[in-house]
Design a protein around this motif. Structure first.
Motif, PDB file in Angstrom:
ATOM      1  N   PRO A   1      16.314 -29.711 -20.756  1.00 46.06           N
ATOM      2  CA  PRO A   1      15.806 -30.684 -21.734  1.00 46.06           C
ATOM      3  C   PRO A   1      15.865 -30.194 -23.170  1.00 46.06           C
ATOM      4  O   PRO A   1      16.153 -30.971 -24.094  1.00 46.06           O
ATOM      5  CB  PRO A   1      14.357 -30.915 -21.280  1.00 46.06           C
ATOM      6  N   GLU A   2      15.630 -28.901 -23.396  1.00 47.81           N
ATOM      7  CA  GLU A   2      15.647 -28.373 -24.767  1.00 47.81           C
ATOM      8  C   GLU A   2      17.057 -28.454 -25.350  1.00 47.81           C
ATOM      9  O   GLU A   2      17.247 -28.878 -26.492  1.00 47.81           O
ATOM     10  CB  GLU A   2      15.166 -26.930 -24.768  1.00 47.81           C
ATOM     11  N   LYS A   3      18.055 -28.072 -24.560  1.00 48.75           N
ATOM     12  CA  LYS A   3      19.435 -28.150 -25.042  1.00 48.75           C
ATOM     13  C   LYS A   3      19.883 -29.600 -25.177  1.00 48.75           C
ATOM     14  O   LYS A   3      20.635 -29.949 -26.095  1.00 48.75           O
ATOM     15  CB  LYS A   3      20.370 -27.395 -24.097  1.00 48.75           C
ATOM     16  N   ALA A   4      19.429 -30.451 -24.262  1.00 49.15           N
ATOM     17  CA  ALA A   4      19.830 -31.857 -24.303  1.00 49.15           C
ATOM     18  C   ALA A   4      19.391 -32.529 -25.593  1.00 49.15           C
ATOM     19  O   ALA A   4      20.023 -33.481 -26.061  1.00 49.15           O
ATOM     20  CB  ALA A   4      19.259 -32.603 -23.103  1.00 49.15           C
ATOM     21  N   ALA A   5      18.317 -32.031 -26.200  1.00 51.39           N
ATOM     22  CA  ALA A   5      17.825 -32.598 -27.453  1.00 51.39           C
ATOM     23  C   ALA A   5      18.801 -32.361 -28.598  1.00 51.39           C
ATOM     24  O   ALA A   5      18.661 -32.964 -29.671  1.00 51.39           O
ATOM     25  CB  ALA A   5      16.464 -32.006 -27.805  1.00 51.39           C
ATOM     26  N   ARG A   6      19.811 -31.498 -28.398  1.00 52.31           N
ATOM     27  CA  ARG A   6      20.798 -31.235 -29.448  1.00 52.31           C
ATOM     28  C   ARG A   6      21.849 -32.335 -29.549  1.00 52.31           C
ATOM     29  O   ARG A   6      22.554 -32.416 -30.558  1.00 52.31           O
ATOM     30  CB  ARG A   6      21.528 -29.914 -29.170  1.00 52.31           C
ATOM     31  N   CYS A   7      21.991 -33.136 -28.494  1.00 49.56           N
ATOM     32  CA  CYS A   7      23.106 -34.099 -28.481  1.00 49.56           C
ATOM     33  C   CYS A   7      22.690 -35.357 -27.723  1.00 49.56           C
ATOM     34  O   CYS A   7      23.189 -35.619 -26.626  1.00 49.56           O
ATOM     35  CB  CYS A   7      24.359 -33.475 -27.886  1.00 49.56           C
ATOM     36  N   THR A   8      21.826 -36.121 -28.310  1.00 53.09           N
ATOM     37  CA  THR A   8      21.298 -37.319 -27.677  1.00 53.09           C
ATOM     38  C   THR A   8      22.169 -38.538 -27.996  1.00 53.09           C
ATOM     39  O   THR A   8      22.934 -38.537 -28.962  1.00 53.09           O
ATOM     40  CB  THR A   8      19.874 -37.603 -28.172  1.00 53.09           C
ATOM     41  N   PRO A   9      22.047 -39.585 -27.202  1.00 52.83           N
ATOM     42  CA  PRO A   9      22.765 -40.819 -27.528  1.00 52.83           C
ATOM     43  C   PRO A   9      22.491 -41.327 -28.939  1.00 52.83           C
ATOM     44  O   PRO A   9      23.396 -41.791 -29.638  1.00 52.83           O
ATOM     45  CB  PRO A   9      22.269 -41.786 -26.449  1.00 52.83           C
ATOM     46  N   THR A  10      21.250 -41.256 -29.378  1.00 57.03           N
ATOM     47  CA  THR A  10      20.915 -41.709 -30.731  1.00 57.03           C
ATOM     48  C   THR A  10      21.668 -40.906 -31.776  1.00 57.03           C
ATOM     49  O   THR A  10      22.132 -41.448 -32.793  1.00 57.03           O
ATOM     50  CB  THR A  10      19.406 -41.597 -30.968  1.00 57.03           C
ATOM     51  N   MET A  11      21.826 -39.606 -31.542  1.00 54.57           N
ATOM     52  CA  MET A  11      22.522 -38.744 -32.497  1.00 54.57           C
ATOM     53  C   MET A  11      23.990 -39.122 -32.643  1.00 54.57           C
ATOM     54  O   MET A  11      24.525 -39.145 -33.750  1.00 54.57           O
ATOM     55  CB  MET A  11      22.405 -37.278 -32.069  1.00 54.57           C
ATOM     56  N   ILE A  12      24.672 -39.416 -31.541  1.00 53.74           N
ATOM     57  CA  ILE A  12      26.105 -39.736 -31.649  1.00 53.74           C
ATOM     58  C   ILE A  12      26.304 -41.076 -32.356  1.00 53.74           C
ATOM     59  O   ILE A  12      27.269 -41.264 -33.095  1.00 53.74           O
ATOM     60  CB  ILE A  12      26.800 -39.717 -30.271  1.00 53.74           C
ATOM     61  N   VAL A  13      25.375 -41.996 -32.149  1.00 49.98           N
ATOM     62  CA  VAL A  13      25.443 -43.274 -32.874  1.00 49.98           C
ATOM     63  C   VAL A  13      25.302 -43.033 -34.373  1.00 49.98           C
ATOM     64  O   VAL A  13      26.000 -43.651 -35.192  1.00 49.98           O
ATOM     65  CB  VAL A  13      24.356 -44.232 -32.358  1.00 49.98           C
ATOM     66  N   GLU A  14      24.426 -42.117 -34.765  1.00 43.06           N
ATOM     67  CA  GLU A  14      24.233 -41.825 -36.180  1.00 43.06           C
ATOM     68  C   GLU A  14      25.464 -41.150 -36.771  1.00 43.06           C
ATOM     69  O   GLU A  14      25.835 -41.415 -37.922  1.00 43.06           O
ATOM     70  CB  GLU A  14      22.993 -40.945 -36.369  1.00 43.06           C
TER      71      GLU A  14
ATOM     72  N   ALA B   1      28.540 -41.690 -35.808  1.00 41.20           N
ATOM     73  CA  ALA B   1      29.498 -42.786 -35.993  1.00 41.20           C
ATOM     74  C   ALA B   1      29.160 -43.616 -37.223  1.00 41.20           C
ATOM     75  O   ALA B   1      30.055 -44.054 -37.961  1.00 41.20           O
ATOM     76  CB  ALA B   1      29.526 -43.668 -34.748  1.00 41.20           C
ATOM     77  N   ARG B   2      27.876 -43.820 -37.463  1.00 36.60           N
ATOM     78  CA  ARG B   2      27.456 -44.617 -38.629  1.00 36.60           C
ATOM     79  C   ARG B   2      27.783 -43.892 -39.925  1.00 36.60           C
ATOM     80  O   ARG B   2      28.241 -44.522 -40.897  1.00 36.60           O
ATOM     81  CB  ARG B   2      25.952 -44.885 -38.555  1.00 36.60           C
ATOM     82  N   GLN B   3      27.577 -42.571 -39.951  1.00 39.82           N
ATOM     83  CA  GLN B   3      27.783 -41.818 -41.183  1.00 39.82           C
ATOM     84  C   GLN B   3      29.250 -41.543 -41.490  1.00 39.82           C
ATOM     85  O   GLN B   3      29.594 -41.301 -42.654  1.00 39.82           O
ATOM     86  CB  GLN B   3      27.034 -40.479 -41.112  1.00 39.82           C
TER      87      GLN B   3
ATOM     88  N   VAL C   1      21.563 -47.571 -26.103  1.00 39.94           N
ATOM     89  CA  VAL C   1      21.704 -47.076 -27.468  1.00 39.94           C
ATOM     90  C   VAL C   1      23.153 -47.018 -27.939  1.00 39.94           C
ATOM     91  O   VAL C   1      23.469 -47.365 -29.081  1.00 39.94           O
ATOM     92  CB  VAL C   1      21.062 -45.666 -27.583  1.00 39.94           C
ATOM     93  N   VAL C   2      24.067 -46.570 -27.059  1.00 37.23           N
ATOM     94  CA  VAL C   2      25.430 -46.242 -27.473  1.00 37.23           C
ATOM     95  C   VAL C   2      26.403 -47.387 -27.259  1.00 37.23           C
ATOM     96  O   VAL C   2      27.240 -47.686 -28.123  1.00 37.23           O
ATOM     97  CB  VAL C   2      25.939 -44.988 -26.722  1.00 37.23           C
ATOM     98  N   VAL C   3      26.337 -48.015 -26.093  1.00 34.02           N
ATOM     99  CA  VAL C   3      27.327 -49.029 -25.730  1.00 34.02           C
ATOM    100  C   VAL C   3      27.322 -50.165 -26.748  1.00 34.02           C
ATOM    101  O   VAL C   3      26.279 -50.720 -27.082  1.00 34.02           O
ATOM    102  CB  VAL C   3      27.056 -49.559 -24.305  1.00 34.02           C
ATOM    103  N   GLY C   4      28.511 -50.476 -27.255  1.00 33.80           N
ATOM    104  CA  GLY C   4      28.658 -51.503 -28.268  1.00 33.80           C
ATOM    105  C   GLY C   4      28.673 -50.987 -29.690  1.00 33.80           C
ATOM    106  O   GLY C   4      28.874 -51.782 -30.625  1.00 33.80           O
ATOM    107  N   THR C   5      28.479 -49.672 -29.875  1.00 33.28           N
ATOM    108  CA  THR C   5      28.471 -49.110 -31.228  1.00 33.28           C
ATOM    109  C   THR C   5      29.848 -49.234 -31.872  1.00 33.28           C
ATOM    110  O   THR C   5      30.843 -48.758 -31.321  1.00 33.28           O
ATOM    111  CB  THR C   5      28.072 -47.619 -31.185  1.00 33.28           C
TER     112      THR C   5
ATOM    113  N   GLY D   1      33.113 -48.435 -34.010  1.00 32.03           N
ATOM    114  CA  GLY D   1      33.764 -47.205 -34.425  1.00 32.03           C
ATOM    115  C   GLY D   1      33.610 -46.048 -33.478  1.00 32.03           C
ATOM    116  O   GLY D   1      33.907 -44.896 -33.844  1.00 32.03           O
ATOM    117  N   LEU D   2      33.174 -46.304 -32.255  1.00 31.54           N
ATOM    118  CA  LEU D   2      32.944 -45.232 -31.303  1.00 31.54           C
ATOM    119  C   LEU D   2      33.676 -45.535 -30.004  1.00 31.54           C
ATOM    120  O   LEU D   2      33.566 -46.637 -29.459  1.00 31.54           O
ATOM    121  CB  LEU D   2      31.434 -45.098 -31.026  1.00 31.54           C
TER     122      LEU D   2
END
Length: 263
Positions: free
Chosen positions: A143-156, A158-160, A183-187, A189-190
């Protein structure tokens, strides 16, 4: 043409050690991690070309990882280099060009940084318009490592970074498919890759087909994550989704060929 967008290969003399130290001991192996083993698997599965992803755990090892993937047979392999949040963006771009690589792999679980690291965003920004980036997203049991690469993070990300050819591994959330679906599906540019070791077939095919429909079959890319999955079985899992034939063909190779401008 069938292209596997997600494989891992190491030099013959270190493959066994690298594979043993991957931290994914709960997954079976479908090869020994060498280029020769992958070619045998590709031939058996009917895969024409495979993207080989370099992953350097430190910035200092990026160049050697890129040198190796750039040395592989270009008729069978498409080399992707490694990128690290501590990489110098200009030096990384020069390395990718020097070795004829088409993109980079980012793996925060093994590289000890998070997807929102400002250094990583600077590196990825330098790739826009020339190189693709394929990024691990989701858990691997820690869980600690998983917090480095969450679905919300990859969406951000793509947004930036609009205009970056950004591919989220594992439908945008390994072992957190419900969160990825929300969170991710439909984003915009991704792109999403289909890898889900030990097999995509462990997921409900109706769920997967629904994710593909919602995201768009033209933005989904076939990937196995060999040697942690068998490309032949993964191809069959994609074909079993019940999509239109042209959609299936696009996922199995056409979409990535378009992104990378492959003949």
């Amino acid at each position: 043409m069938i292209i596997d967008a997600h494989t891992h290969v190491w030099p013959d003399h270190v493959a066994a050690r690298a594979l043993g130290g991957s931290g994914l001991d709960d997954l079976p192996r479908f090869g020994d991690g060498t280029a020769g083993s992958l070619v045998e698997v590709m031939d058996a599965a009917g895969v024409d070309r495979s993207v080989v992803l370099a992953v350097a755990n430190t910035a200092e090892r990026v160049e050697s990882a890129n040198t190796f993937t750039g040395s592989l047979d270009p008729d069978r392999f498409i080399g992707f280099g490694s990128a690290h949040a501590r990489s110098d963006p200009d030096e990384l771009v020069a390395s990718l060009r020097r070795h004829g690589l088409r993109g980079v792999k980012v793996h925060p679980l093994f590289q000890d940084y998070a997807l929102d690291d400002p250094g990583l965003l600077r590196v990825l920004d330098a790739l826009r318009g020339e190189f693709a980036a394929i990024v691990h997203v989701g858990s691997a049991g820690d869980p600690e490592k998983a917090a480095r690469c969450t679905p919300t993070m990859i969406v951000e990300v793509a947004r930036q970074l609009p205009g970056l050819d950004l591919i989220a591994c594992h439908f945008g959330g390994y072992r957190v498919i419900e969160e990825a679906a929300e969170v991710v599906v439909g984003t915009p540019g991704l792109y999403l890759d289909t890898s889900w070791p030990p097999s995509l077939a462990t997921l409900d095919p109706d769920l997967v087909a629904g994710l593909v429909r919602r995201h768009g079959p033209d933005r989904v890319i076939f990937a196995s994550d060999w040697p942690m999955a068998d490309p032949a079985a993964e191809i069959e899992a994609v074909r079993a989704l019940g999509l239109e034939e042209d959609e299936t063909d696009a996922i199995l190779g056409g979409n990535l060929a378009r992104i990378l401008s492959l003949e």
